[in-house]
Scaffold this motif. Structure first.
Motif, PDB file in Angstrom:
ATOM      1  N   LEU A   1      10.440  19.403   7.964  1.00 18.30           N
ATOM      2  CA  LEU A   1      10.199  19.095   9.374  1.00 18.30           C
ATOM      3  C   LEU A   1       9.906  17.618   9.572  1.00 18.30           C
ATOM      4  O   LEU A   1      10.374  17.001  10.545  1.00 18.30           O
ATOM      5  CB  LEU A   1       9.034  19.940   9.903  1.00 18.30           C
ATOM      6  N   VAL A   2       9.122  17.030   8.656  1.00 19.46           N
ATOM      7  CA  VAL A   2       8.800  15.605   8.747  1.00 19.46           C
ATOM      8  C   VAL A   2      10.069  14.764   8.634  1.00 19.46           C
ATOM      9  O   VAL A   2      10.312  13.852   9.438  1.00 19.46           O
ATOM     10  CB  VAL A   2       7.789  15.198   7.655  1.00 19.46           C
ATOM     11  N   PHE A   3      10.894  15.081   7.631  1.00 16.69           N
ATOM     12  CA  PHE A   3      12.129  14.334   7.431  1.00 16.69           C
ATOM     13  C   PHE A   3      13.071  14.481   8.630  1.00 16.69           C
ATOM     14  O   PHE A   3      13.690  13.509   9.070  1.00 16.69           O
ATOM     15  CB  PHE A   3      12.824  14.793   6.151  1.00 16.69           C
ATOM     16  N   LEU A   4      13.188  15.714   9.141  1.00 18.42           N
ATOM     17  CA  LEU A   4      14.072  15.957  10.281  1.00 18.42           C
ATOM     18  C   LEU A   4      13.593  15.198  11.511  1.00 18.42           C
ATOM     19  O   LEU A   4      14.388  14.558  12.214  1.00 18.42           O
ATOM     20  CB  LEU A   4      14.134  17.456  10.577  1.00 18.42           C
ATOM     21  N   TYR A   5      12.276  15.256  11.777  1.00 16.75           N
ATOM     22  CA  TYR A   5      11.714  14.571  12.933  1.00 16.75           C
ATOM     23  C   TYR A   5      11.940  13.068  12.836  1.00 16.75           C
ATOM     24  O   TYR A   5      12.386  12.423  13.797  1.00 16.75           O
ATOM     25  CB  TYR A   5      10.219  14.876  13.028  1.00 16.75           C
ATOM     26  N   LEU A   6      11.645  12.496  11.674  1.00 19.33           N
ATOM     27  CA  LEU A   6      11.793  11.051  11.495  1.00 19.33           C
ATOM     28  C   LEU A   6      13.256  10.635  11.593  1.00 19.33           C
ATOM     29  O   LEU A   6      13.575   9.583  12.149  1.00 19.33           O
ATOM     30  CB  LEU A   6      11.211  10.619  10.149  1.00 19.33           C
ATOM     31  N   TYR A   7      14.147  11.473  11.059  1.00 18.39           N
ATOM     32  CA  TYR A   7      15.571  11.138  11.130  1.00 18.39           C
ATOM     33  C   TYR A   7      16.064  11.127  12.576  1.00 18.39           C
ATOM     34  O   TYR A   7      16.783  10.217  12.996  1.00 18.39           O
ATOM     35  CB  TYR A   7      16.392  12.137  10.310  1.00 18.39           C
ATOM     36  N   VAL A   8      15.661  12.128  13.341  1.00 19.58           N
ATOM     37  CA  VAL A   8      16.121  12.237  14.729  1.00 19.58           C
ATOM     38  C   VAL A   8      15.612  11.066  15.567  1.00 19.58           C
ATOM     39  O   VAL A   8      16.383  10.431  16.298  1.00 19.58           O
ATOM     40  CB  VAL A   8      15.668  13.577  15.345  1.00 19.58           C
ATOM     41  N   ILE A   9      14.314  10.752  15.460  1.00 23.31           N
ATOM     42  CA  ILE A   9      13.786   9.667  16.294  1.00 23.31           C
ATOM     43  C   ILE A   9      14.292   8.307  15.831  1.00 23.31           C
ATOM     44  O   ILE A   9      14.360   7.363  16.629  1.00 23.31           O
ATOM     45  CB  ILE A   9      12.243   9.670  16.337  1.00 23.31           C
ATOM     46  N   SER A  10      14.681   8.199  14.547  1.00 18.42           N
ATOM     47  CA  SER A  10      15.186   6.910  14.056  1.00 18.42           C
ATOM     48  C   SER A  10      16.554   6.578  14.628  1.00 18.42           C
ATOM     49  O   SER A  10      17.017   5.437  14.529  1.00 18.42           O
ATOM     50  CB  SER A  10      15.255   6.914  12.529  1.00 18.42           C
TER      51      SER A  10
ATOM     52  N   THR B   1      17.205   6.648  17.806  1.00 17.58           N
ATOM     53  CA  THR B   1      17.030   5.993  19.102  1.00 17.58           C
ATOM     54  C   THR B   1      16.826   4.493  18.891  1.00 17.58           C
ATOM     55  O   THR B   1      16.161   4.077  17.934  1.00 17.58           O
ATOM     56  CB  THR B   1      15.821   6.572  19.847  1.00 17.58           C
ATOM     57  N   PRO B   2      17.382   3.655  19.752  1.00 25.60           N
ATOM     58  CA  PRO B   2      17.290   2.202  19.571  1.00 25.60           C
ATOM     59  C   PRO B   2      15.853   1.686  19.496  1.00 25.60           C
ATOM     60  O   PRO B   2      15.541   0.818  18.677  1.00 25.60           O
ATOM     61  CB  PRO B   2      18.015   1.647  20.806  1.00 25.60           C
ATOM     62  N   THR B   3      14.958   2.214  20.343  1.00 27.14           N
ATOM     63  CA  THR B   3      13.576   1.722  20.371  1.00 27.14           C
ATOM     64  C   THR B   3      12.859   2.001  19.059  1.00 27.14           C
ATOM     65  O   THR B   3      12.197   1.125  18.497  1.00 27.14           O
ATOM     66  CB  THR B   3      12.808   2.367  21.534  1.00 27.14           C
ATOM     67  N   ILE B   4      12.977   3.240  18.561  1.00 24.36           N
ATOM     68  CA  ILE B   4      12.304   3.599  17.312  1.00 24.36           C
ATOM     69  C   ILE B   4      12.953   2.891  16.137  1.00 24.36           C
ATOM     70  O   ILE B   4      12.269   2.498  15.177  1.00 24.36           O
ATOM     71  CB  ILE B   4      12.329   5.123  17.097  1.00 24.36           C
ATOM     72  N   LYS B   5      14.261   2.696  16.182  1.00 27.11           N
ATOM     73  CA  LYS B   5      14.925   1.963  15.104  1.00 27.11           C
ATOM     74  C   LYS B   5      14.359   0.556  14.987  1.00 27.11           C
ATOM     75  O   LYS B   5      14.109   0.066  13.879  1.00 27.11           O
ATOM     76  CB  LYS B   5      16.436   1.899  15.352  1.00 27.11           C
ATOM     77  N   ARG B   6      14.127  -0.106  16.137  1.00 22.01           N
ATOM     78  CA  ARG B   6      13.551  -1.453  16.100  1.00 22.01           C
ATOM     79  C   ARG B   6      12.105  -1.403  15.604  1.00 22.01           C
ATOM     80  O   ARG B   6      11.662  -2.305  14.883  1.00 22.01           O
ATOM     81  CB  ARG B   6      13.613  -2.101  17.487  1.00 22.01           C
ATOM     82  N   LEU B   7      11.373  -0.357  15.989  1.00 20.87           N
ATOM     83  CA  LEU B   7      10.009  -0.194  15.491  1.00 20.87           C
ATOM     84  C   LEU B   7      10.016  -0.075  13.969  1.00 20.87           C
ATOM     85  O   LEU B   7       9.191  -0.687  13.282  1.00 20.87           O
ATOM     86  CB  LEU B   7       9.370   1.045  16.117  1.00 20.87           C
ATOM     87  N   PHE B   8      10.956   0.697  13.432  1.00 17.44           N
ATOM     88  CA  PHE B   8      11.063   0.865  11.983  1.00 17.44           C
ATOM     89  C   PHE B   8      11.521  -0.432  11.299  1.00 17.44           C
ATOM     90  O   PHE B   8      11.183  -0.674  10.136  1.00 17.44           O
ATOM     91  CB  PHE B   8      12.025   2.002  11.653  1.00 17.44           C
ATOM     92  N   GLN B   9      12.291  -1.256  12.011  1.00 23.03           N
ATOM     93  CA  GLN B   9      12.672  -2.555  11.457  1.00 23.03           C
ATOM     94  C   GLN B   9      11.440  -3.453  11.312  1.00 23.03           C
ATOM     95  O   GLN B   9      11.281  -4.157  10.300  1.00 23.03           O
ATOM     96  CB  GLN B   9      13.717  -3.229  12.348  1.00 23.03           C
ATOM     97  N   TYR B  10      10.581  -3.435  12.315  1.00 23.61           N
ATOM     98  CA  TYR B  10       9.339  -4.218  12.221  1.00 23.61           C
ATOM     99  C   TYR B  10       8.431  -3.648  11.130  1.00 23.61           C
ATOM    100  O   TYR B  10       7.683  -4.395  10.496  1.00 23.61           O
ATOM    101  CB  TYR B  10       8.621  -4.227  13.570  1.00 23.61           C
ATOM    102  N   HIS B  11       8.498  -2.340  10.918  1.00 24.77           N
ATOM    103  CA  HIS B  11       7.754  -1.724   9.824  1.00 24.77           C
ATOM    104  C   HIS B  11       8.245  -2.294   8.489  1.00 24.77           C
ATOM    105  O   HIS B  11       7.448  -2.628   7.599  1.00 24.77           O
ATOM    106  CB  HIS B  11       7.940  -0.207   9.869  1.00 24.77           C
ATOM    107  N   GLY B  12       9.554  -2.406   8.348  1.00 26.52           N
ATOM    108  CA  GLY B  12      10.122  -3.005   7.144  1.00 26.52           C
ATOM    109  C   GLY B  12       9.727  -4.463   6.990  1.00 26.52           C
ATOM    110  O   GLY B  12       9.451  -4.940   5.880  1.00 26.52           O
ATOM    111  N   ALA B  13       9.675  -5.184   8.114  1.00 24.76           N
ATOM    112  CA  ALA B  13       9.274  -6.599   8.079  1.00 24.76           C
ATOM    113  C   ALA B  13       7.828  -6.737   7.626  1.00 24.76           C
ATOM    114  O   ALA B  13       7.477  -7.667   6.877  1.00 24.76           O
ATOM    115  CB  ALA B  13       9.457  -7.218   9.460  1.00 24.76           C
ATOM    116  N   GLU B  14       6.981  -5.817   8.069  1.00 32.54           N
ATOM    117  CA  GLU B  14       5.571  -5.836   7.643  1.00 32.54           C
ATOM    118  C   GLU B  14       5.463  -5.680   6.130  1.00 32.54           C
ATOM    119  O   GLU B  14       4.743  -6.429   5.455  1.00 32.54           O
ATOM    120  CB  GLU B  14       4.816  -4.700   8.345  1.00 32.54           C
ATOM    121  N   HIS B  15       6.185  -4.700   5.574  1.00 37.28           N
ATOM    122  CA  HIS B  15       6.149  -4.467   4.128  1.00 37.28           C
ATOM    123  C   HIS B  15       6.666  -5.672   3.352  1.00 37.28           C
ATOM    124  O   HIS B  15       6.100  -6.055   2.316  1.00 37.28           O
ATOM    125  CB  HIS B  15       6.983  -3.245   3.782  1.00 37.28           C
TER     126      HIS B  15
END
Length: 334
Positions: free
Chosen positions: A161-170, A172-186
Motif C-alpha cells: 500500500l505504501v509503495f502504491l500510494y507513493l507511486y501514484v502521487i509521484s 502528479t507534477p507538484t509531488i514530483k517536484r517535492l520529491f526532487q527537492y527531497h533528492g536535493a536535500e539528500h
C-alpha cells in the motif's frame, strides 16, 4: 581547554518549492519564488528543558522526535505553501484576498492545511496500521493460518500500500517536484558529509538516497511491527479483527520507539560490510520518495543549508561568548 563538539548529523525535509534544514540552534527553510528569488524562513530552536531530557531516553526519544519534528515542520510547510499560493495570484487577486481574509479560508490556508494533512506522519501511520488489518482479514481471515502468518501478510500488504500510494502521487507534477527537492536535500547532506565544496556541480555527483531518511524509518516500522505484534499476540491473543486493530493502535508507540532505535543502529553500522544491508529496504523506498533534482533545485537546497550553518555558527559563538563572560571556561553545549 574546551572540548571539541561532535559533528552534527544534519537532517531536513522537502517543502513546496524548497528545502528545510535543521541545525543545532536554528531551522531554516529556503524556497524559490516565481521571480526566481530565494526567500528564507529562519526559526531558532527553543526546546523546553524537559523535551531535551526526553530526547536522551531510549525508546521515548523516537516518539518525542517524531512529534517535535512534525510540529516544527508544520510552520515551514505553511511558509512554503503561503509563498507558492502568493506567487499564483495576480495583483488583483492578492488585494481581494487581503480584503476578504477574515471572511473565509484563503488559497494559502487551503494548501497549507492540505500539505500538513497529506504529510502528517502520525495520521498516516494510524491509517496504515488499521487498513491492512481489515484487508488481510477479508482475504485470509478464514484460512486457518497462524497468527504470525496473518501478521506477516499484514506487513506485506502494508508495504505494498505504501509503495502504491507513493507511486501514484509521484505521477502528479507538484509531488514530483517535492520529491526532487527531497533528492536535493539528500545530495547536499551527502556532499557536506563528504567534505566537498557545496556547488551545484559537486552536489549533483552524489546519490539522492540517504540512510537517515524518514523513508527508511517507515519501512523499518513495518518490519519491527510484524515482530512486535507477533510476540504480543502470544500472551494476549485477539479474538476478532477489532481486537486486532486495537492491539495494533495500542502498540503503535512501542513500534515507533523501537523502530527509531533500530534506525539509529543501522546508521551506526552502515560502514560494516554485512550489517549495512539492514538499511537497504529504506533506500529502496527512497527510489519512490526522491527524484533527481535540477541544478536550480540543488541551488535552493545549498542556500538553505549554508544559511542554516551560518546562523548556527553565529548562535554558537554568541552562546560561547556569554558563557565566558559569566566566568564559565567551558563553552555551553547546544
Amino acid at each position: 581547554m574546551p572540548q571539541e563538539s561532535k559533528p552534527v548529523a544534519y537532517g531536513g525535509q522537502a517543502v513546496i518549492e524548497g528545502v528545510m534544514f535543521g541545525g543545532k540552534h536554528v531551522n531554516v527553510t529556503a524556497v524559490r519564488r516565481k521571480n526566481q528569488e530565494i526567500a528564507f524562513l529562519e526559526v531558532p530552536k527553543q526546546d523546553k528543558s524537559w523535551v531535551k531530557k526526553l530526547r536522551k531516553i531510549p525508546f521515548l526519544r523516537g516518539i518525542v522526535s517524531l512529534i517535535d519534528s512534525s510540529a516544527k515542520g508544520t510552520k515551514h510547510l505553511n511558509f512554503s505553501a503561503d509563498a507558492y499560493a502568493d506567487d499564483e495570484l495576480t495583483e488583483e487577486e492578492r488585494q481581494e484576498q487581503k480584503d476578504n481574509e477574515n471572511k473565509g479560508w484563503s488559497l494559502s490556508m487551503v494548501i497549507g492545511v492540505a500539505a500538513v494533512g497529506v504529510l502528517s506522519f502520525v495520521f498516516g501511520k494510524v491509517v496504515l496500521t488499521a487498513v491492512p488489518v481489515f484487508i488481510e482479514d477479508f482475504l485470509f481471515g478464514n484460512t486457518g493460518l497462524s497468527k504470525f502468518s496473518h501478521t506477516f501478510i499484514e506487513g506485506i500488504i502494508k508495504i505494498l500500500l505504501v509503495f502504491l500510494y507513493l507511486y501514484v502521487i509521484s505521477l502528479t507534477p507538484t509531488i514530483k517536484r517535492l520529491f526532487q527537492y527531497h533528492g536535493a536535500e539528500h545530495k547536499v547532506i551527502s556532499a557536506y558529509e563528504a567534505g566537498v565544496e557545496l556547488t551545484p556541480a559537486n552536489v549533483q555527483k552524489f546519490s539522492r538516497l540517504h540512510y537517515r531518511c524518514g523513508s527508511s524509518f517507515l519501512v523499518l516500522s513495518v518490519i519491527v511491527g510484524v515482530l512486535v505484534y507477533s510476540l504480543f499476540s502470544i500472551p494476549f491473543p485477539y479474538d476478532n479483527v477489532w481486537e486486532r486493530v486495537g492491539q495494533r493502535l495500542i502498540l503503535l508507540p512501542v513500534v515507533l520507539g523501537l523502530s527509531f532505535e533500530v534506525l539509529k543502529f543501522t546508521n551506526a553500522v552502515r560502514d560494516v560490510p554485512v550489517l549495512r544491508y539492514l538499511g537497504y529496504p529504506g533506500l529502496w523506498l527512497q527510489l519512490l520518495t526522491t527524484k533527481e533534482p535540477t541544478d536550480d533545485q540543488v541551488e535552493v537546497s545549498i542556500a538553505s543549508f549554508n544559511r542554516m550553518r551560518e546562523l548556527d555558527a553565529e548562535l554558537e559563538n554568541a552562546t560561547v561568548n556569554v558563557s565566558y563572560a559569566s566566568g564559565n571556561l567551558d563553552p555551553v553545549k547546544g
